[in-house]
Scaffold this motif. Structure first.
Motif, PDB file in Angstrom:
ATOM      1  N   MET A  88     113.340  53.321  -5.787  1.00  0.00           N
ATOM      2  CA  MET A  88     111.909  53.591  -5.663  1.00  0.00           C
ATOM      3  C   MET A  88     111.077  52.362  -6.013  1.00  0.00           C
ATOM      4  O   MET A  88     110.065  52.087  -5.371  1.00  0.00           O
ATOM      5  N   LEU A  89     111.485  51.621  -7.013  1.00  0.00           N
ATOM      6  CA  LEU A  89     110.728  50.437  -7.425  1.00  0.00           C
ATOM      7  C   LEU A  89     110.968  49.247  -6.507  1.00  0.00           C
ATOM      8  O   LEU A  89     110.183  48.302  -6.510  1.00  0.00           O
ATOM      9  N   ALA A 115     104.974  48.296   6.001  1.00  0.00           N
ATOM     10  CA  ALA A 115     104.485  49.635   5.648  1.00  0.00           C
ATOM     11  C   ALA A 115     105.470  50.688   6.121  1.00  0.00           C
ATOM     12  O   ALA A 115     105.113  51.634   6.803  1.00  0.00           O
ATOM     13  N   SER A 116     106.718  50.536   5.727  1.00  0.00           N
ATOM     14  CA  SER A 116     107.727  51.513   6.135  1.00  0.00           C
ATOM     15  C   SER A 116     107.794  52.634   5.121  1.00  0.00           C
ATOM     16  O   SER A 116     107.582  52.430   3.936  1.00  0.00           O
ATOM     17  N   GLY A 117     108.085  53.815   5.587  1.00  0.00           N
ATOM     18  CA  GLY A 117     108.245  54.968   4.697  1.00  0.00           C
ATOM     19  C   GLY A 117     106.938  55.695   4.490  1.00  0.00           C
ATOM     20  O   GLY A 117     105.856  55.128   4.632  1.00  0.00           O
ATOM     21  N   GLU A 120     104.348  56.734  -1.528  1.00  0.00           N
ATOM     22  CA  GLU A 120     103.112  56.151  -2.036  1.00  0.00           C
ATOM     23  C   GLU A 120     103.044  54.653  -1.773  1.00  0.00           C
ATOM     24  O   GLU A 120     101.982  54.121  -1.438  1.00  0.00           O
ATOM     25  N   ILE A 121     104.156  53.977  -1.918  1.00  0.00           N
ATOM     26  CA  ILE A 121     104.176  52.527  -1.736  1.00  0.00           C
ATOM     27  C   ILE A 121     103.910  52.182  -0.279  1.00  0.00           C
ATOM     28  O   ILE A 121     103.152  51.249   0.025  1.00  0.00           O
ATOM     29  N   GLN A 126     100.074  50.321   3.838  1.00  0.00           N
ATOM     30  CA  GLN A 126      99.304  50.633   5.042  1.00  0.00           C
ATOM     31  C   GLN A 126      97.800  50.488   4.765  1.00  0.00           C
ATOM     32  O   GLN A 126      97.059  49.941   5.580  1.00  0.00           O
ATOM     33  N   SER A 127      97.348  50.952   3.617  1.00  0.00           N
ATOM     34  CA  SER A 127      95.931  50.818   3.255  1.00  0.00           C
ATOM     35  C   SER A 127      95.549  49.353   3.099  1.00  0.00           C
ATOM     36  O   SER A 127      94.471  48.938   3.535  1.00  0.00           O
ATOM     37  N   PHE A 128      96.415  48.559   2.487  1.00  0.00           N
ATOM     38  CA  PHE A 128      96.135  47.128   2.361  1.00  0.00           C
ATOM     39  C   PHE A 128      96.042  46.483   3.741  1.00  0.00           C
ATOM     40  O   PHE A 128      95.156  45.658   3.984  1.00  0.00           O
ATOM     41  N   ASN A 129      96.956  46.851   4.638  1.00  0.00           N
ATOM     42  CA  ASN A 129      96.933  46.296   5.993  1.00  0.00           C
ATOM     43  C   ASN A 129      95.627  46.644   6.707  1.00  0.00           C
ATOM     44  O   ASN A 129      95.041  45.793   7.389  1.00  0.00           O
ATOM     45  N   THR A 130      95.168  47.878   6.538  1.00  0.00           N
ATOM     46  CA  THR A 130      93.894  48.284   7.139  1.00  0.00           C
ATOM     47  C   THR A 130      92.747  47.474   6.548  1.00  0.00           C
ATOM     48  O   THR A 130      91.868  46.991   7.277  1.00  0.00           O
ATOM     49  N   PHE A 131      92.757  47.294   5.225  1.00  0.00           N
ATOM     50  CA  PHE A 131      91.735  46.494   4.552  1.00  0.00           C
ATOM     51  C   PHE A 131      91.762  45.050   5.059  1.00  0.00           C
ATOM     52  O   PHE A 131      90.713  44.476   5.379  1.00  0.00           O
ATOM     53  N   ALA A 132      92.944  44.449   5.141  1.00  0.00           N
ATOM     54  CA  ALA A 132      93.065  43.059   5.598  1.00  0.00           C
ATOM     55  C   ALA A 132      92.587  42.923   7.046  1.00  0.00           C
ATOM     56  O   ALA A 132      91.946  41.929   7.407  1.00  0.00           O
TER      57      ALA A 132
END
Length: 170
Positions: A88-89, A115-117, A120-121, A126-132
């Motif tokens: 998980m980590l 952004a696989s899976g 939460e990670i 995926q959220s970071f990619n959208t932000f970038a």
């Protein structure tokens, strides 16, 4: 053979009344478990005696086997939990490494996190990619607007220079 003073007529009566309990008595150096039961329709009492060590040997063996099994199951469970937590980590460490790479690359906003899976990670990546992506579009708009402003200011400067020259000629 010498009988223990603990097991006398009063103890026999008590054993008869308690029904299911075993009483301990020493006969010589041997410890026995004794149980008395009245025989129906007679005045007889049946007393069963068993060597305590022999009677409890299988129970002791069962307890020891259970403890060994418990330790083994706990060890296997510990290894499985450690492996699960590590797995998980690992995703979090991948996100950290990708963020380090993006930040070390001079703020290259074209880079994206894996952004696989659906955990939460993966959702954080995926959220970071959208932000970038949004920041990248904003920066492209700023660059485009800056180019337009530069062109417009150059044209204004040329117009002002041309007007200044015409004013001096008249």
């Amino acid at each position: 053979t010498e009988m223990s003073a603990q097991f006398d007529a009063a103890a026999l009566e008590s054993s008869l009344k308690s029904g299911a309990s075993w009483d301990e008595a020493k006969v010589g150096e041997q410890t026995l478990l004794l149980r008395a039961a009245a025989i129906a329709d007679t005045d007889w009492v049946l007393v069963t005696a068993a060597d305590k060590g022999e009677a409890l040997a299988s129970l002791s063996s069962l307890v020891n086997t259970s403890l060994i099994a418990l330790v083994l199951v706990a060890a296997v469970a510990g290894v499985l939990v450690a492996g699960l937590v590590t797995a998980m980590l690992r995703g979090l460490d991948n996100v950290r490494a990708a963020l380090d790479e993006i930040s070390a690359g001079g703020g290259d906003l074209t880079q994206r996190l894996p952004a696989s899976g659906g955990d939460e990670i993966g959702r954080i990546a995926q959220s970071f990619n959208t932000f970038a992506e949004k920041i990248q579009h904003i920066m492209l708009d700023v660059r485009s607007t800056t180019g337009s402003i530069t062109t417009a200011s150059s044209e204004i400067a040329l117009g002002a220079q041309d007007l200044s020259q015409r004013t001096e000629q008249t």
